[in-house]
Design a protein around this motif. Structure first.
Motif, PDB file in Angstrom:
ATOM      1  N   GLU A  18       7.553   5.435   0.914  1.00 24.06           N
ATOM      2  CA  GLU A  18       6.403   4.525   0.818  1.00 24.06           C
ATOM      3  C   GLU A  18       6.178   4.093  -0.629  1.00 24.06           C
ATOM      4  O   GLU A  18       5.943   2.917  -0.900  1.00 24.06           O
ATOM      5  N   LEU A  19       6.258   5.040  -1.542  1.00 21.50           N
ATOM      6  CA  LEU A  19       6.080   4.734  -2.958  1.00 21.50           C
ATOM      7  C   LEU A  19       7.196   3.817  -3.462  1.00 21.50           C
ATOM      8  O   LEU A  19       6.941   2.867  -4.207  1.00 21.50           O
ATOM      9  N   VAL A  26       3.929  -4.146  -6.125  1.00 31.59           N
ATOM     10  CA  VAL A  26       2.785  -4.185  -7.041  1.00 31.59           C
ATOM     11  C   VAL A  26       3.222  -4.672  -8.413  1.00 31.59           C
ATOM     12  O   VAL A  26       2.562  -5.521  -9.035  1.00 31.59           O
ATOM     13  N   ILE A  27       4.344  -4.167  -8.898  1.00 34.00           N
ATOM     14  CA  ILE A  27       4.836  -4.569 -10.224  1.00 34.00           C
ATOM     15  C   ILE A  27       5.142  -6.063 -10.244  1.00 34.00           C
ATOM     16  O   ILE A  27       4.759  -6.775 -11.189  1.00 34.00           O
ATOM     17  N   LEU A 112       2.583  14.073  -5.594  1.00 31.95           N
ATOM     18  CA  LEU A 112       2.953  12.699  -5.249  1.00 31.95           C
ATOM     19  C   LEU A 112       1.845  11.973  -4.504  1.00 31.95           C
ATOM     20  O   LEU A 112       1.752  10.745  -4.582  1.00 31.95           O
ATOM     21  N   GLY A 113       0.991  12.701  -3.827  1.00 32.11           N
ATOM     22  CA  GLY A 113      -0.052  12.105  -2.988  1.00 32.11           C
ATOM     23  C   GLY A 113      -0.941  11.078  -3.671  1.00 32.11           C
ATOM     24  O   GLY A 113      -1.062   9.943  -3.185  1.00 32.11           O
ATOM     25  N   PRO A 114      -1.592  11.410  -4.791  1.00 29.12           N
ATOM     26  CA  PRO A 114      -2.483  10.431  -5.426  1.00 29.12           C
ATOM     27  C   PRO A 114      -1.771   9.179  -5.927  1.00 29.12           C
ATOM     28  O   PRO A 114      -2.294   8.072  -5.816  1.00 29.12           O
ATOM     29  N   VAL A 115      -0.565   9.339  -6.431  1.00 24.89           N
ATOM     30  CA  VAL A 115       0.191   8.189  -6.939  1.00 24.89           C
ATOM     31  C   VAL A 115       0.574   7.274  -5.777  1.00 24.89           C
ATOM     32  O   VAL A 115       0.407   6.053  -5.837  1.00 24.89           O
ATOM     33  N   ARG A 116       1.074   7.870  -4.703  1.00 21.22           N
ATOM     34  CA  ARG A 116       1.456   7.099  -3.529  1.00 21.22           C
ATOM     35  C   ARG A 116       0.260   6.388  -2.908  1.00 21.22           C
ATOM     36  O   ARG A 116       0.333   5.215  -2.545  1.00 21.22           O
ATOM     37  N   LYS A 117      -0.850   7.096  -2.829  1.00 21.82           N
ATOM     38  CA  LYS A 117      -2.052   6.520  -2.225  1.00 21.82           C
ATOM     39  C   LYS A 117      -2.496   5.269  -2.974  1.00 21.82           C
ATOM     40  O   LYS A 117      -2.794   4.235  -2.368  1.00 21.82           O
ATOM     41  N   ARG A 118      -2.501   5.327  -4.285  1.00 18.49           N
ATOM     42  CA  ARG A 118      -2.916   4.160  -5.080  1.00 18.49           C
ATOM     43  C   ARG A 118      -1.903   3.022  -5.004  1.00 18.49           C
ATOM     44  O   ARG A 118      -2.279   1.857  -4.914  1.00 18.49           O
ATOM     45  N   ALA A 119      -0.624   3.347  -5.041  1.00 19.04           N
ATOM     46  CA  ALA A 119       0.400   2.299  -4.996  1.00 19.04           C
ATOM     47  C   ALA A 119       0.380   1.565  -3.663  1.00 19.04           C
ATOM     48  O   ALA A 119       0.455   0.329  -3.620  1.00 19.04           O
ATOM     49  N   VAL A 120       0.260   2.299  -2.570  1.00 18.54           N
ATOM     50  CA  VAL A 120       0.228   1.667  -1.248  1.00 18.54           C
ATOM     51  C   VAL A 120      -1.044   0.843  -1.086  1.00 18.54           C
ATOM     52  O   VAL A 120      -1.003  -0.288  -0.573  1.00 18.54           O
ATOM     53  N   ALA A 121      -2.171   1.367  -1.555  1.00 16.71           N
ATOM     54  CA  ALA A 121      -3.427   0.614  -1.473  1.00 16.71           C
ATOM     55  C   ALA A 121      -3.345  -0.663  -2.305  1.00 16.71           C
ATOM     56  O   ALA A 121      -3.815  -1.732  -1.871  1.00 16.71           O
ATOM     57  N   ASN A 122      -2.762  -0.592  -3.484  1.00 18.52           N
ATOM     58  CA  ASN A 122      -2.605  -1.786  -4.318  1.00 18.52           C
ATOM     59  C   ASN A 122      -1.666  -2.793  -3.678  1.00 18.52           C
ATOM     60  O   ASN A 122      -1.904  -4.001  -3.746  1.00 18.52           O
ATOM     61  N   ARG A 124      -1.175  -3.294  -0.515  1.00 19.10           N
ATOM     62  CA  ARG A 124      -1.927  -3.956   0.573  1.00 19.10           C
ATOM     63  C   ARG A 124      -2.938  -4.945   0.010  1.00 19.10           C
ATOM     64  O   ARG A 124      -3.075  -6.060   0.503  1.00 19.10           O
ATOM     65  N   ARG A 125      -3.662  -4.505  -1.004  1.00 15.23           N
ATOM     66  CA  ARG A 125      -4.709  -5.363  -1.581  1.00 15.23           C
ATOM     67  C   ARG A 125      -4.099  -6.595  -2.232  1.00 15.23           C
ATOM     68  O   ARG A 125      -4.574  -7.715  -2.027  1.00 15.23           O
ATOM     69  N   LEU A 126      -3.053  -6.419  -2.997  1.00 18.39           N
ATOM     70  CA  LEU A 126      -2.455  -7.542  -3.707  1.00 18.39           C
ATOM     71  C   LEU A 126      -1.668  -8.468  -2.788  1.00 18.39           C
ATOM     72  O   LEU A 126      -1.488  -9.639  -3.097  1.00 18.39           O
ATOM     73  N   ALA A 127      -1.203  -7.957  -1.642  1.00 17.75           N
ATOM     74  CA  ALA A 127      -0.498  -8.810  -0.675  1.00 17.75           C
ATOM     75  C   ALA A 127      -1.440  -9.845  -0.082  1.00 17.75           C
ATOM     76  O   ALA A 127      -1.020 -10.941   0.263  1.00 17.75           O
ATOM     77  N   SER A 128      -2.705  -9.493   0.026  1.00 12.17           N
ATOM     78  CA  SER A 128      -3.686 -10.438   0.586  1.00 12.17           C
ATOM     79  C   SER A 128      -4.350 -11.290  -0.486  1.00 12.17           C
ATOM     80  O   SER A 128      -5.228 -12.082  -0.178  1.00 12.17           O
TER      81      SER A 128
END
Length: 131
Positions: A18-19, A26-27, A112-122, A124-128
């Motif tokens: 996922e990351l 995101v990048i 890895l959890g916090p990094v993955r959580k933020r990257a996936v959320a970003n 999704r957010r940036l895709a929209s």
């Protein structure tokens, strides 16, 4: 390999995948946004650029804190197993390579959890995001 260890390894592999998918998205989006903003970024762009840096620092701290907590929890488990005479009579199964591997997978997963959580959320957010 125990069933529990293989489950943790599968979860860690899924989180890593996922990351690996979210980070380039995101990048790419943020680099395009930086290039489009040029030397005069809007207030929305400035806020995004500030958030971009701040969330990396925050995710780093969350990751280290989660790993430190998991390491201390694992050390306590090992200490209590060392103090238990029944653990020694069972052939030292708590200290097998598979048990240690399971503990390490747990620590890496927590980090890895916090990094993955933020990257996936970003992602999704940036895709929209509309320009």
């Amino acid at each position: 390999m125990s069933r529990h260890s293989s489950r943790k390894m599968g979860t860690l592999a899924f989180q890593s995948a996922e990351l690996a998918l979210a980070a380039p998205q995101v990048i790419t989006h943020r680099m395009n946004r930086l290039l489009m903003a040029g030397s005069n970024p809007s207030a929305r762009d400035q806020h995004e650029f500030y958030t971009m840096g701040a969330e990396k620092v925050w995710a780093f701290y969350e990751s280290w804190q989660a790993m430190a907590y998991e390491i201390s929890r694992t050390n306590m488990q090992l200490m209590f197993k060392l103090m238990n005479p029944w653990e020694w009579s069972r052939g030292n199964g708590a200290f097998s390579p598979f048990a240690m591997e399971d503990m390490m997978m747990g620590i890496m997963g927590k980090g890895l959890g916090p990094v993955r959580k933020r990257a996936v959320a970003n992602a999704r957010r940036l895709a929209s995001y509309k320009t």
